[in-house]
Design an enzyme around this catalytic site. Structure first.
Site, PDB file in Angstrom:
ATOM      1  N   ASN A  11      44.589  36.557  47.722  1.00  0.00           N
ATOM      2  CA  ASN A  11      44.117  35.483  48.602  1.00  0.00           C
ATOM      3  C   ASN A  11      44.052  34.220  47.756  1.00  0.00           C
ATOM      4  OD1 ASN A  11      42.670  33.743  50.228  1.00  0.00           O
ATOM      5  ND2 ASN A  11      40.778  34.965  50.222  1.00  0.00           N
ATOM      6  N   LYS A  13      43.366  31.267  48.714  1.00  0.00           N
ATOM      7  CA  LYS A  13      42.350  30.308  49.194  1.00  0.00           C
ATOM      8  C   LYS A  13      42.931  28.893  49.225  1.00  0.00           C
ATOM      9  CE  LYS A  13      38.824  33.482  47.651  1.00  0.00           C
ATOM     10  NZ  LYS A  13      37.470  33.702  47.183  1.00  0.00           N
ATOM     11  N   HIS A  97      37.250  36.384  56.640  1.00  0.00           N
ATOM     12  CA  HIS A  97      36.804  36.293  55.238  1.00  0.00           C
ATOM     13  C   HIS A  97      35.392  35.700  55.198  1.00  0.00           C
ATOM     14  CE1 HIS A  97      36.531  34.983  51.086  1.00  0.00           C
ATOM     15  NE2 HIS A  97      37.458  35.871  50.819  1.00  0.00           N
ATOM     16  N   GLU A  99      34.107  33.523  53.447  1.00  0.00           N
ATOM     17  CA  GLU A  99      34.063  32.049  53.351  1.00  0.00           C
ATOM     18  C   GLU A  99      34.266  31.417  54.721  1.00  0.00           C
ATOM     19  OE1 GLU A  99      36.924  31.747  50.170  1.00  0.00           O
ATOM     20  OE2 GLU A  99      35.465  32.628  48.801  1.00  0.00           O
ATOM     21  N   GLU A 169      34.279  43.368  51.079  1.00  0.00           N
ATOM     22  CA  GLU A 169      34.038  42.359  50.054  1.00  0.00           C
ATOM     23  C   GLU A 169      32.566  41.987  50.053  1.00  0.00           C
ATOM     24  OE1 GLU A 169      37.826  40.036  49.066  1.00  0.00           O
ATOM     25  OE2 GLU A 169      37.008  39.095  50.835  1.00  0.00           O
ATOM     26  N   GLY A 175      33.974  35.748  43.610  1.00  0.00           N
ATOM     27  CA  GLY A 175      34.066  34.571  42.750  1.00  0.00           C
ATOM     28  C   GLY A 175      32.902  34.433  41.781  1.00  0.00           C
ATOM     29  N   SER A 215      35.793  39.770  42.640  1.00  0.00           N
ATOM     30  CA  SER A 215      35.961  39.746  41.183  1.00  0.00           C
ATOM     31  C   SER A 215      36.808  40.900  40.641  1.00  0.00           C
ATOM     32  CB  SER A 215      34.592  39.683  40.494  1.00  0.00           C
ATOM     33  OG  SER A 215      33.889  38.515  40.903  1.00  0.00           O
TER      34      SER A 215
END
Ligand code: PGA
Length: 251
Positions: A11, A13, A97, A99, A169, A175, A215
């Site tokens: 991904n 992003k 996702h 985010e 996730e 991250g 991660s």
């Protein structure tokens, strides 16, 4: 051993201009040319889909988008439809996702509509779920996953969901450099597979690929992939570099 083909997905992003995306994709194609028995996907930004599709054509690397809107077309400024990303060369689409959920108001209900649109366009949805740190600390991990899976897949039937991929996730691991331990990840994956079993039956539970994300790095991927219910990885930061992503692909 199960019969699920692992999927390693990158991904990207909101990173990389078209020139950078084409360069990384081209390098990745070379680095993974000798791999087999693993599916590989990268998801660049929308504007880079078409040029990246040209670079990865006839290679081991598949193309994914990072989102879609569920309507076919219309007056929806700034949105993009399933058919449009298919026409840009996509086979996969990341949906829900964290985010998107955190910064752009995505809910289980809108995730559900996007999954439906993806399936109708013959895309493989990579359906993302996962708990936040405070949800984990207050013992709500399983109830959060339960709701996300059931509401996200609501009114969908097994026949439609054949190619579905789920990405677990944990939000606290994205991250942050804090990976879930392989045991924590396995526990969650096993639970998610049991949910799929409850709602869609054993055949679907056995075939659905559940990726771990948060991660993932060349250094921790093999331990995660050794777990019986982990069928691949959704990789953010470490997918931006062709060398490190290819090492993850070759776990
Ligand atoms: P990360 O991102 O690998 O940078 O933690 C994973 C993701 O958000 O899919």
């Amino acid at each position: 051993m199960n019969s699920r083909t692992p999927l390693i997905a990158g991904n990207w992003k909101m990173y990389k201009t078209n020139t950078e995306a084409v360069e990384t994709a081209g390098r990745l194609v070379e680095l993974v040319a000798d791999t087999s028995d693993v599916d590989i996907m990268i998801a660049p930004v929308f504007t880079a889909l078409d040029p990246v599709a040209k670079v990865i054509k006839d290679s081991r690397v598949g193309l994914g988008a990072q989102n879609l809107y569920w309507e076919k077309e219309g007056a929806y400024t700034g949105e993009i439809s399933a058919d449009m990303i298919v026409s840009a060369g996509c086979r996969y689409v990341i949906i829900g996702h964290s985010e998107r959920r955190q910064y752009f108001g995505e809910t289980d209900e809108t995730v559900n509509k996007r999954i439906k649109a993806a399936i109708a366009a013959d895309l493989i949805p990579v359906f993302c779920i996962g708990e936040t740190e405070s949800e984990r600390e207050s013992g709500k991990t399983f109830s959060v996953l339960d709701k996300q899976v059931k509401d996200g897949l609501k009114e969908r039937v097994v026949d439609e969901l054949g190619p579905l991929v789920i990405a677990y996730e944990p939000v606290w691991a994205i991250g942050t450099g804090k990976t879930a331990t392989s045991d924590q990840a396995q526990e969650a994956h096993k639970y998610i597979r049991s949910l799929v079993n409850d709602v869609f039956g054993a055949a679907m539970a056995d075939s659905v690929r559940i990726l771990y994300g948060g991660s993932v790095k060349p250094a921790n991927v093999s331990e995660l992939m050794a777990m019986p219910d982990i069928d691949g990885a959704l990789v953010g930061g470490a997918s931006l570099d062709a060398e490190s992503f290819s090492q993850i692909v070759k776990f």
